[in-house]
Design a protein around this motif. Sequence first.
Motif, PDB file in Angstrom:
ATOM      1  N   ARG A  26       0.830  -1.222   0.000  1.00  9.39           N
ATOM      2  CA  ARG A  26       0.000   0.000   0.000  1.00  9.39           C
ATOM      3  C   ARG A  26       0.854   1.258   0.000  1.00  9.39           C
ATOM      4  O   ARG A  26       0.584   2.212  -0.736  1.00  9.39           O
ATOM      5  N   LEU A  27       1.900   1.259   0.839  1.00 13.28           N
ATOM      6  CA  LEU A  27       2.770   2.438   0.892  1.00 13.28           C
ATOM      7  C   LEU A  27       3.481   2.643  -0.439  1.00 13.28           C
ATOM      8  O   LEU A  27       3.622   3.778  -0.912  1.00 13.28           O
ATOM      9  N   LEU A  49       3.270   5.971  -2.836  1.00 10.86           N
ATOM     10  CA  LEU A  49       4.450   6.719  -3.300  1.00 10.86           C
ATOM     11  C   LEU A  49       4.628   6.593  -4.819  1.00 10.86           C
ATOM     12  O   LEU A  49       5.578   7.116  -5.377  1.00 10.86           O
ATOM     13  N   GLN A  50       3.711   5.877  -5.453  1.00 12.35           N
ATOM     14  CA  GLN A  50       3.755   5.627  -6.900  1.00 12.35           C
ATOM     15  C   GLN A  50       5.052   4.977  -7.357  1.00 12.35           C
ATOM     16  O   GLN A  50       5.616   5.318  -8.396  1.00 12.35           O
ATOM     17  N   LEU A  51       5.500   4.009  -6.583  1.00 14.20           N
ATOM     18  CA  LEU A  51       6.701   3.273  -6.987  1.00 14.20           C
ATOM     19  C   LEU A  51       6.556   2.555  -8.334  1.00 14.20           C
ATOM     20  O   LEU A  51       7.546   2.429  -9.056  1.00 14.20           O
ATOM     21  N   PRO A  52       5.356   2.072  -8.712  1.00 15.03           N
ATOM     22  CA  PRO A  52       5.280   1.391 -10.011  1.00 15.03           C
ATOM     23  C   PRO A  52       5.814   2.244 -11.171  1.00 15.03           C
ATOM     24  O   PRO A  52       6.376   1.712 -12.124  1.00 15.03           O
ATOM     25  N   ALA A  53       5.681   3.562 -11.058  1.00 16.79           N
ATOM     26  CA  ALA A  53       6.122   4.442 -12.145  1.00 16.79           C
ATOM     27  C   ALA A  53       7.640   4.523 -12.272  1.00 16.79           C
ATOM     28  O   ALA A  53       8.153   4.913 -13.323  1.00 16.79           O
ATOM     29  N   VAL A  54       8.353   4.173 -11.212  1.00 11.69           N
ATOM     30  CA  VAL A  54       9.812   4.311 -11.250  1.00 11.69           C
ATOM     31  C   VAL A  54      10.563   2.992 -11.180  1.00 11.69           C
ATOM     32  O   VAL A  54      11.775   2.955 -11.359  1.00 11.69           O
ATOM     33  N   PRO A  82       2.692  -7.227  -5.774  1.00 11.20           N
ATOM     34  CA  PRO A  82       2.853  -6.789  -4.379  1.00 11.20           C
ATOM     35  C   PRO A  82       4.226  -7.119  -3.799  1.00 11.20           C
ATOM     36  O   PRO A  82       4.801  -6.297  -3.090  1.00 11.20           O
ATOM     37  N   SER A  83       4.762  -8.316  -4.107  1.00 14.86           N
ATOM     38  CA  SER A  83       6.039  -8.678  -3.477  1.00 14.86           C
ATOM     39  C   SER A  83       7.170  -7.791  -4.015  1.00 14.86           C
ATOM     40  O   SER A  83       8.033  -7.347  -3.250  1.00 14.86           O
ATOM     41  N   ILE A  84       7.168  -7.518  -5.305  1.00 17.33           N
ATOM     42  CA  ILE A  84       8.211  -6.660  -5.887  1.00 17.33           C
ATOM     43  C   ILE A  84       8.109  -5.241  -5.324  1.00 17.33           C
ATOM     44  O   ILE A  84       9.114  -4.604  -4.988  1.00 17.33           O
ATOM     45  N   LEU A  85       6.880  -4.750  -5.186  1.00 21.08           N
ATOM     46  CA  LEU A  85       6.686  -3.385  -4.675  1.00 21.08           C
ATOM     47  C   LEU A  85       7.050  -3.298  -3.196  1.00 21.08           C
ATOM     48  O   LEU A  85       7.668  -2.321  -2.753  1.00 21.08           O
ATOM     49  N   ARG A 110       6.802   9.164   9.379  1.00 14.96           N
ATOM     50  CA  ARG A 110       5.844   9.876   8.549  1.00 14.96           C
ATOM     51  C   ARG A 110       4.953   8.904   7.764  1.00 14.96           C
ATOM     52  O   ARG A 110       3.748   9.092   7.647  1.00 14.96           O
ATOM     53  N   LEU A 111       5.564   7.831   7.264  1.00 15.19           N
ATOM     54  CA  LEU A 111       4.787   6.866   6.479  1.00 15.19           C
ATOM     55  C   LEU A 111       3.865   6.036   7.363  1.00 15.19           C
ATOM     56  O   LEU A 111       2.730   5.725   6.980  1.00 15.19           O
TER      57      LEU A 111
END
Lengths: 228, 228
Positions: free
Chosen positions: A83-84, A88-93, A109-112, A138-139
């Motif tokens: 979820r975090l 943070l939109q990690l899929p885009a990077v 999910p596991s990769i993220l 913060r997170l």
Amino acid sequence: MSTYPLDTLQARLGHVFRDQSLLLRAVSHRSHGADHNERLEFLGDAVLNMTVSDLLFDQFDDSPEGDLTRVRAHLVRQDMLHRLALSLQLPAVLRLSDGEARAGGAQRPSILADAMEAVIGAVYRDAGYEAAQALVRRLFEPLVSETVTQAWAKDAKTQLQEWLQARRQSVPEYRIETTRGRAHDQTFVVVCSVAGPGIEARGEGRSRRAAEQEAARLVLEQLSSTPE
Amino acid sequence: MSTYPLDTLQARLGHVFRDQSLLLRAVSHRSHGADHNERLEFLGDAVLNMTVSDLLFDQFDDSPEGDLTRVRAHLVRQDMLHRLALSLQLPAVLRLSDGEARAGGAQRPSILADAMEAVIGAVYRDAGYEAAQALVRRLFEPLVSETVTQAWAKDAKTQLQEWLQARRQSVPEYRIETTRGRAHDQTFVVVCSVAGPGIEARGEGRSRRAAEQEAARLVLEQLSSTPE
């Protein structure tokens, strides 16, 4: 890759890396090449565990160790990190091999979750413990109260069973109605049915257990809104 | 209790507590009373895991994550913490109920390992991350090279099995000859016998597995000193 998405990520993290190569490594899956994020994930997992432990130790200064352990386990598990990572939109990077990218790896999910830990490890390497601690606080602070409710409440299946036993009714039945998605990224749909009052409900979740809990919760809601 | 043993402990730790009550709590087993060390143990476990991870990340900058995880598991396990607790003479300062003290609690590996973690957690609370990190590095650096050898080497049972298979001999047999001590603090004696060359050896250990490894190691020594 344009650096723009990485700038956006750094703004979201509230941390601009002195060493940009650390951040690049943190978002590089092992399929991408030799300079991947597995060592940073090893470190980040420990940083996360430590900073969350410290947060809980501070915040729940009356709670016994067993409660802290239970809440910590909820907070650092894969679906929370997933979820975090999405927020943070990690899929885009994420940097993946072409094959892994085509197979939908950027949504796994596991990769993220692993990349999320690697990013935390990278902040620790880049700027030290206090910086990593500030990021984790913060997170995770917004997630703590939600998690405490889940971890300290009796789970819904237990509540439902106790409700039925107190009324001498037969135990609920759970069956998987369907599963969607590929292995390691499935959604389960479970039906919980209670023979006595003739009630059933459908729950969805990322695991069979989560789906059962959701179904039990919905049955409990119906039972408590039905006159006995 | 005289404060003298606690002063000695602080000298050994290389850390004088600003808040002496933290140290007192860290060496107080739950049998001693309400102000016991279980919460500090929760925190110390995480501090230890984090600082050892960081130490290994630095020291083995070429090793893949899997190797780091294996070495870390060896370093933070109970028998290593037990050894460190003995080297710091924690038994002399442990606070236990009279009953627990009479039952030999001050020598119990699990109680000592927990207190060791609590002391690390107490240093973290007293003086912050860098102080705890310095302590853990000082305690664990001497253990790292020994552990790496153990963790990266094939274990003795595997080596023995491979040695026998290469010579088409039957597999070794392991049987528990005796156990000593109370539950949770037992010593196992295991006999490993190898039918072909007619060799056997006795191993002792705090777990069945440890005793088997020791027995296998002794059989291997005999085999390698015996002309084939």
